[in-house]
Design an enzyme around this catalytic site. Structure first.
Site, short mmCIF file in Angstrom:
data_model
loop_
_atom_site.label_atom_id
_atom_site.label_comp_id
_atom_site.label_asym_id
_atom_site.label_seq_id
_atom_site.Cartn_x
_atom_site.Cartn_y
_atom_site.Cartn_z
N ASP A 42 0.81 -1.20 0.00
CA ASP A 42 0.00 0.00 0.00
C ASP A 42 0.86 1.27 0.00
O ASP A 42 1.73 1.43 0.86
CB ASP A 42 -0.92 -0.01 1.23
N THR A 45 0.16 4.43 0.73
CA THR A 45 0.03 5.30 1.90
C THR A 45 0.78 4.71 3.09
O THR A 45 1.44 5.43 3.85
CB THR A 45 -1.44 5.56 2.25
N HIS A 54 5.25 4.91 6.75
CA HIS A 54 6.36 4.15 7.34
C HIS A 54 7.68 4.90 7.16
O HIS A 54 8.45 5.06 8.11
CB HIS A 54 6.43 2.76 6.68
N GLU A 55 7.93 5.36 5.94
CA GLU A 55 9.18 6.08 5.67
C GLU A 55 9.24 7.40 6.44
O GLU A 55 10.30 7.81 6.91
CB GLU A 55 9.36 6.31 4.17
N HIS A 114 10.63 6.91 9.82
CA HIS A 114 12.09 6.94 9.92
C HIS A 114 12.59 8.37 10.10
O HIS A 114 13.48 8.63 10.92
CB HIS A 114 12.73 6.33 8.68
N ASP A 126 12.96 0.23 12.02
CA ASP A 126 12.08 -0.84 11.56
C ASP A 126 11.84 -1.86 12.66
O ASP A 126 12.69 -2.07 13.52
CB ASP A 126 12.72 -1.57 10.37
#
Length: 196
Positions: free
Chosen positions: A115, A117, A122-123, A126, A132
């Site tokens: 997905d 979005t 997620h990025e 960071h 992670d």
């Protein structure tokens, strides 16, 4: 008796002013730390603009100590989003104002069925200083590709939001770290990290 009344008459206003002073000191609002504002640029994000907008909104809804806003001046953002053909990767923060963070939103993960979005959110995690945790459940945003392509959750859970708020609780640091670490998210299962 008249002397006692006179003394009480003099003491009552003095006591009231002391009580009022104490009451107002206790009812004063607590000072909260200033919210850190990070600016981002989507000028090179291409088809990722919609997923980025939703990902940023999800983070802003969950956080108290940091706010993400689009830059009003291209080239002056604290971090940038870029569309690439490779794998998603991002600078591991926390990035602070004046930083030089980079989020590369790789098309390969979308082509494998993940997905867009969720990838963007997620990025962004960071950039905000979260590593992670591929073994985590779908409800954990930083589990990334771990739960598989059926997982479309793009919102941080309470623990992730609390960690980001902790990362920014002291406001902007006086000294920024010199090391620039990039996390490459190979959404097919391999994980590489490097620094530059």
């Amino acid at each position: 008796m008249i002397k006692r009344i006179a003394v009480l008459t003099a003491l009552v206003p003095a006591m009231l002013s002391t009580t009022v002073g104490v009451a107002s000191a206790h009812s004063a609002p607590h000072a909260t730390p200033a919210v850190v504002t990070l600016t981002y640029d989507v000028g090179d994000a291409g088809q990722w603009a919609g997923p980025i907008e939703q990902a940023v909104q999800n983070w802003n809804d969950a956080l108290h100590n940091v706010r993400l806003e689009p830059t009003s001046t291209p080239g002056s953002a604290d971090y940038v989003y870029e569309a690439t053909s490779g794998w998603p990767q991002a600078t591991l923060g926390p990035i602070f104002p004046g930083g030089n963070g980079d989020v590369q939103l790789g098309r390969q993960a979308v082509d494998e069925g993940y997905d867009a979005t969720r990838i963007a959110a997620h990025e962004t995690g960071h950039i905000l200083g979260l590593p992670d945790d591929y073994s985590g459940p779908c409800s954990e945003l930083m589990s990334g590709h771990g739960p598989g392509t059926s997982c479309t959750n793009a919102k941080p859970d309470a623990a992730e939001a609390a960690q980001v708020d902790k990362n920014y609780a002291s406001g902007t640091p006086a000294v920024r770290p010199h090391r620039h670490q990039v996390v490459i998210d190979i959404w097919s299962g391999r994980v590489l990290t490097g620094s530059r």
